[in-house]
Design an enzyme around this catalytic site. Sequence first.
Site, PDB file in Angstrom:
ATOM      1  N   ARG A 170      -7.557  -3.345   9.737  1.00  0.00           N
ATOM      2  CA  ARG A 170      -6.625  -4.293  10.358  1.00  0.00           C
ATOM      3  C   ARG A 170      -7.230  -4.943  11.604  1.00  0.00           C
ATOM      4  NH1 ARG A 170      -2.473  -3.617   6.881  1.00  0.00           N
ATOM      5  NH2 ARG A 170      -1.886  -1.481   6.396  1.00  0.00           N
TER       6      ARG A 170
ATOM      7  N   ASP B  17       2.009  -1.205  11.865  1.00  0.00           N
ATOM      8  CA  ASP B  17       0.668  -1.655  11.467  1.00  0.00           C
ATOM      9  C   ASP B  17       0.370  -3.092  11.886  1.00  0.00           C
ATOM     10  OD1 ASP B  17       0.104   0.783  10.302  1.00  0.00           O
ATOM     11  OD2 ASP B  17       0.901   0.189   8.352  1.00  0.00           O
TER      12      ASP B  17
ATOM     13  N   LYS C 282      -4.400   5.766  14.769  1.00  0.00           N
ATOM     14  CA  LYS C 282      -4.496   5.083  13.471  1.00  0.00           C
ATOM     15  C   LYS C 282      -5.956   5.113  12.994  1.00  0.00           C
ATOM     16  CE  LYS C 282      -0.190   4.123  12.944  1.00  0.00           C
ATOM     17  NZ  LYS C 282       0.564   4.787  11.879  1.00  0.00           N
TER      18      LYS C 282
ATOM     19  N   LYS D 212       0.833  -1.205   0.000  1.00  0.00           N
ATOM     20  CA  LYS D 212       0.000   0.000   0.000  1.00  0.00           C
ATOM     21  C   LYS D 212       0.867   1.255   0.000  1.00  0.00           C
ATOM     22  CE  LYS D 212      -3.039   0.467   3.451  1.00  0.00           C
ATOM     23  NZ  LYS D 212      -2.905   1.690   4.251  1.00  0.00           N
ATOM     24  N   SER D 213       1.908   1.284   0.835  1.00  0.00           N
ATOM     25  CA  SER D 213       2.755   2.486   0.906  1.00  0.00           C
ATOM     26  C   SER D 213       3.421   2.767  -0.437  1.00  0.00           C
ATOM     27  CB  SER D 213       3.847   2.284   1.961  1.00  0.00           C
ATOM     28  OG  SER D 213       3.271   2.191   3.238  1.00  0.00           O
TER      29      SER D 213
ATOM     30  N   ARG E 251      -8.702  12.056  12.709  1.00  0.00           N
ATOM     31  CA  ARG E 251      -7.254  11.843  12.925  1.00  0.00           C
ATOM     32  C   ARG E 251      -6.473  13.153  12.864  1.00  0.00           C
ATOM     33  NH1 ARG E 251      -5.523   6.783   9.352  1.00  0.00           N
ATOM     34  NH2 ARG E 251      -3.607   7.042  10.559  1.00  0.00           N
TER      35      ARG E 251
ATOM     36  N   GLN F 293       4.622   9.202   7.146  1.00  0.00           N
ATOM     37  CA  GLN F 293       3.682  10.087   6.448  1.00  0.00           C
ATOM     38  C   GLN F 293       4.116  11.534   6.595  1.00  0.00           C
ATOM     39  OE1 GLN F 293      -0.193   9.131   8.005  1.00  0.00           O
ATOM     40  NE2 GLN F 293      -0.158   7.061   7.175  1.00  0.00           N
TER      41      GLN F 293
ATOM     42  N   ARG G 142       2.801   5.959  -3.329  1.00  0.00           N
ATOM     43  CA  ARG G 142       3.950   6.755  -3.770  1.00  0.00           C
ATOM     44  C   ARG G 142       4.191   6.611  -5.265  1.00  0.00           C
ATOM     45  NH1 ARG G 142       4.236   5.610   1.500  1.00  0.00           N
ATOM     46  NH2 ARG G 142       5.515   6.849   2.931  1.00  0.00           N
TER      47      ARG G 142
ATOM     48  N   ARG H  43      -6.258   1.954  17.980  1.00  0.00           N
ATOM     49  CA  ARG H  43      -6.010   0.504  17.859  1.00  0.00           C
ATOM     50  C   ARG H  43      -5.714  -0.160  19.190  1.00  0.00           C
ATOM     51  NH1 ARG H  43      -2.972   0.100  12.049  1.00  0.00           N
ATOM     52  NH2 ARG H  43      -4.929   0.116  10.909  1.00  0.00           N
TER      53      ARG H  43
HETATM   54  C1  S3P Z   1       2.587   4.740   6.198  1.00  0.00           C
HETATM   55  C2  S3P Z   1       3.128   5.107   7.402  1.00  0.00           C
HETATM   56  C3  S3P Z   1       2.606   4.647   8.698  1.00  0.00           C
HETATM   57  C4  S3P Z   1       1.670   3.451   8.560  1.00  0.00           C
HETATM   58  C5  S3P Z   1       0.713   3.614   7.419  1.00  0.00           C
HETATM   59  C6  S3P Z   1       1.459   3.786   6.111  1.00  0.00           C
HETATM   60  C7  S3P Z   1       3.174   5.278   4.954  1.00  0.00           C
HETATM   61  O1  S3P Z   1       1.884   5.704   9.299  1.00  0.00           O
HETATM   62  O2  S3P Z   1       0.953   3.259   9.756  1.00  0.00           O
HETATM   63  O3  S3P Z   1      -0.147   2.499   7.319  1.00  0.00           O
HETATM   64  O4  S3P Z   1       2.892   4.728   3.858  1.00  0.00           O
HETATM   65  O5  S3P Z   1       3.937   6.252   5.026  1.00  0.00           O
HETATM   66  P1  S3P Z   1       2.628   6.842  10.194  1.00  0.00           P
HETATM   67  O6  S3P Z   1       3.446   7.659   9.284  1.00  0.00           O
HETATM   68  O7  S3P Z   1       1.506   7.632  10.801  1.00  0.00           O
HETATM   69  O8  S3P Z   1       3.420   6.079  11.212  1.00  0.00           O
END
Ligand code: S3P
Length: 451
Positions: free
Chosen positions: A404, A328, A355, A28-29, A130, A177, A33, A359
Amino acid sequence: MSNLPRPTPMTAHPSPALQGHARPPGDKSISHRALIFGALAVGRTTIDGLLEGEDVLNTARSLRLLGADIQKSGPPGEWVIEGVGVGGFREPDQVLDHGNSGTGVRLMMGAVATTPIAATFTGDASLNRRPMGRVLEPLSLFGTSTLGRAGQLLPLTLQGVQARRPAEFTMTVPSAQVKSAFLLAALNAPGRSRLIEREATRDHTEKMLKAFGADVSVALDSDGRSVIDLVGQPELRPRHVVVPADPSSAAFIVVAALLTPGSKVTISNVLMSPTRSGLYATLQEMGARLTIRDLREEGGEPIGTIDAEYSDLTAIRVPADRAPSMIDEYPILSIAAANAIGRMRMEGLAELRVKESDRLAAVEAGLTAIGVRCAADKDTLEVNGCGPGAVPGGGLVRTQMDHRIAMAFLIAGLSARAAVPVDDTSMIATSFPEFVPLMRRLGARIEAAPA
Ligand code: S3P
């Protein structure tokens, strides 16, 4: 999207051995990007293995509203992007709705922050609760202004700027993030911006900046902090991105195999970045029969094949400094802990409170509902293991709009003494749309349940 989908309750039943080869979806990350960098490059980027989950599709939709041409090119996971170049976004004529995705909205706020356009961001009920201040503060260093509900909550309008100078920022929360939002904003600021990170977080943005041709460097200072320097206003070169399988999604399959008697499952092409693989090291320390083989590099990221077999697990202490590499994975680790022998202690979990749900609270309530004794305080979770196959099950688990939490507790039901019902599984589509059919193909008994 912001309209709530109808709740989809499901129940996981004690299951026979899980067997076979599984292909979890793209990371996903990296998927978010790949779309964003493709949109900021000049020319055509192609992507293979993109996660086609709601979170990522919302990022694609926002990028289209900003002027990028993004098309699915045929087979699942294959996408083509005609980028508009750094600074080339146009003002969107609709609200940018990121649904459930903190990564999507925070990275996109960074990406528009130094282009002189206005954009309004929103999300679903979970995302709109959030904290966004952690991103708005570094973006304000470039001169970006924002007007949000209660100051820093979505819906929020961001006025991007023609940045006149670079910025420097030292991170206060360990968040990829936040880091990525700052670096994306710095891309369109003239000169050399600098970000200092005390605790290492996932580094996909830095790697992708380099791969797309930006002048970026990462060095350790004398205090062991990462110093990331980025020269703004490059012309990013388009490229072909191959997205590896998501280790955070693979985690559910792996733990299911460890807990369900007789299981043996193989998962290939999984991202094995050290910034993401803390869960696997933790499970191995707990005694899991889990091996990682065929380690190799693809598209600048390490990938490997995981074999996981039914195992007796022992509780351990998971130190706080491991949290960023498995942030996560605590919901599914808590299910492994519930089936282990002994009392498991997980430290440094404050970030879990902000989150997709709180969580820590959701895990504590879920474990309690299925008969597992546990205790959470502000940043620690302790779980009293019931031992292999001895989790009672039975009580209804509330997922709190968190994919999750839903997946972790469905996995719990496969090896519990009684079935585990979960009130809503619709959010699983944000990150792992194929979760239920994939688990069923391995042998899991997960069934639709009446609301
Ligand atoms: C992510 C960073 C994480 C993670 C999220 C994906 C990212 O969050 O929990 O699922 O893709 O940069 P945080 O930056 O808030 O730790």
